[in-house]
Design a protein around this motif. Structure first.
Motif, PDB file in Angstrom:
ATOM      1  N   ALA A   3      94.663  54.733  20.105  1.00  0.00           N
ATOM      2  CA  ALA A   3      93.371  54.789  20.801  1.00  0.00           C
ATOM      3  C   ALA A   3      93.094  56.251  21.135  1.00  0.00           C
ATOM      4  O   ALA A   3      93.938  56.934  21.709  1.00  0.00           O
ATOM      5  N   ILE A   4      91.915  56.703  20.714  1.00  0.00           N
ATOM      6  CA  ILE A   4      91.535  58.101  20.954  1.00  0.00           C
ATOM      7  C   ILE A   4      90.090  58.165  21.437  1.00  0.00           C
ATOM      8  O   ILE A   4      89.329  57.207  21.262  1.00  0.00           O
ATOM      9  N   ARG A  10      86.294  63.222  16.110  1.00  0.00           N
ATOM     10  CA  ARG A  10      85.426  64.191  15.451  1.00  0.00           C
ATOM     11  C   ARG A  10      86.207  65.452  15.096  1.00  0.00           C
ATOM     12  O   ARG A  10      86.102  65.963  13.981  1.00  0.00           O
ATOM     13  N   ASP A  11      87.009  65.939  16.021  1.00  0.00           N
ATOM     14  CA  ASP A  11      87.741  67.189  15.802  1.00  0.00           C
ATOM     15  C   ASP A  11      88.865  67.048  14.779  1.00  0.00           C
ATOM     16  O   ASP A  11      89.214  68.017  14.098  1.00  0.00           O
ATOM     17  N   VAL A  28      88.491  54.058  18.473  1.00  0.00           N
ATOM     18  CA  VAL A  28      87.778  55.206  19.021  1.00  0.00           C
ATOM     19  C   VAL A  28      87.033  54.717  20.258  1.00  0.00           C
ATOM     20  O   VAL A  28      86.137  53.873  20.157  1.00  0.00           O
ATOM     21  N   THR A  29      87.439  55.220  21.420  1.00  0.00           N
ATOM     22  CA  THR A  29      86.814  54.777  22.664  1.00  0.00           C
ATOM     23  C   THR A  29      85.513  55.532  22.879  1.00  0.00           C
ATOM     24  O   THR A  29      85.406  56.717  22.595  1.00  0.00           O
ATOM     25  N   ASN A  33      82.179  51.189  26.956  1.00  0.00           N
ATOM     26  CA  ASN A  33      83.076  50.297  26.222  1.00  0.00           C
ATOM     27  C   ASN A  33      82.506  49.868  24.859  1.00  0.00           C
ATOM     28  O   ASN A  33      82.750  48.765  24.386  1.00  0.00           O
ATOM     29  N   GLN A  34      81.729  50.747  24.239  1.00  0.00           N
ATOM     30  CA  GLN A  34      81.185  50.486  22.902  1.00  0.00           C
ATOM     31  C   GLN A  34      82.125  51.103  21.866  1.00  0.00           C
ATOM     32  O   GLN A  34      81.755  51.974  21.086  1.00  0.00           O
ATOM     33  N   ASN A  35      83.353  50.619  21.863  1.00  0.00           N
ATOM     34  CA  ASN A  35      84.408  51.187  21.038  1.00  0.00           C
ATOM     35  C   ASN A  35      84.224  50.838  19.562  1.00  0.00           C
ATOM     36  O   ASN A  35      83.535  49.881  19.214  1.00  0.00           O
TER      37      ASN A  35
END
Length: 84
Positions: A3-4, A10-11, A28-29, A33-35
C-alpha cells in the motif's frame, strides 16, 4: 500486497510496475478512500476467467435444478425440426 500513497506511485511508477509484473499487488491510497488496486494483466485475466467460470457453473447448477424439478419438456430430433 503493498500500500502506497499516490504521490509515491507517481514518483516511482516504473519500479512499482516491475513489482506488479513480478506478482505483487499494489494498492494506491487516495483521498476520501478512493483507492486504486494495480495488478498485472495476467492476474487481471485470471480474475476475469474465474468470474466467467463461476457464472457458467451457476448457470449449469440452475439448469440442473430446473431439470430435476421437471422444468424441461423432452423433445426428439423430429419434434425439434418441426419447430424450425
Amino acid at each position: 500486497m503493498i500500500a502506497i500513497k499516490s504521490i509515491e506511485m507517481r514518483d516511482k511508477f516504473k519500479a512499482y510496475c516491475d513489482k506488479v509484473v513480478s506478482g505483487e499487488t499494489v494498492i494506491v491510497t487516495r483521498k476520501d478512500n478512493q483507492n486504486v488496486v494495480v495488478l498485472s494483466e495476467k492476474e487481471y485475466n485470471a480474475m476475469l476467467k474465474a468470474a466467467r467460470n463461476a457464472d457458467y457453473l451457476a448457470m449449469i447448477d440452475k439448469s440442473l435444478a430446473e431439470l430435476e424439478n421437471g422444468g424441461f419438456i423432452p423433445k426428439d430430433l423430429e419434434e425439434l425440426r418441426d419447430h424450425e
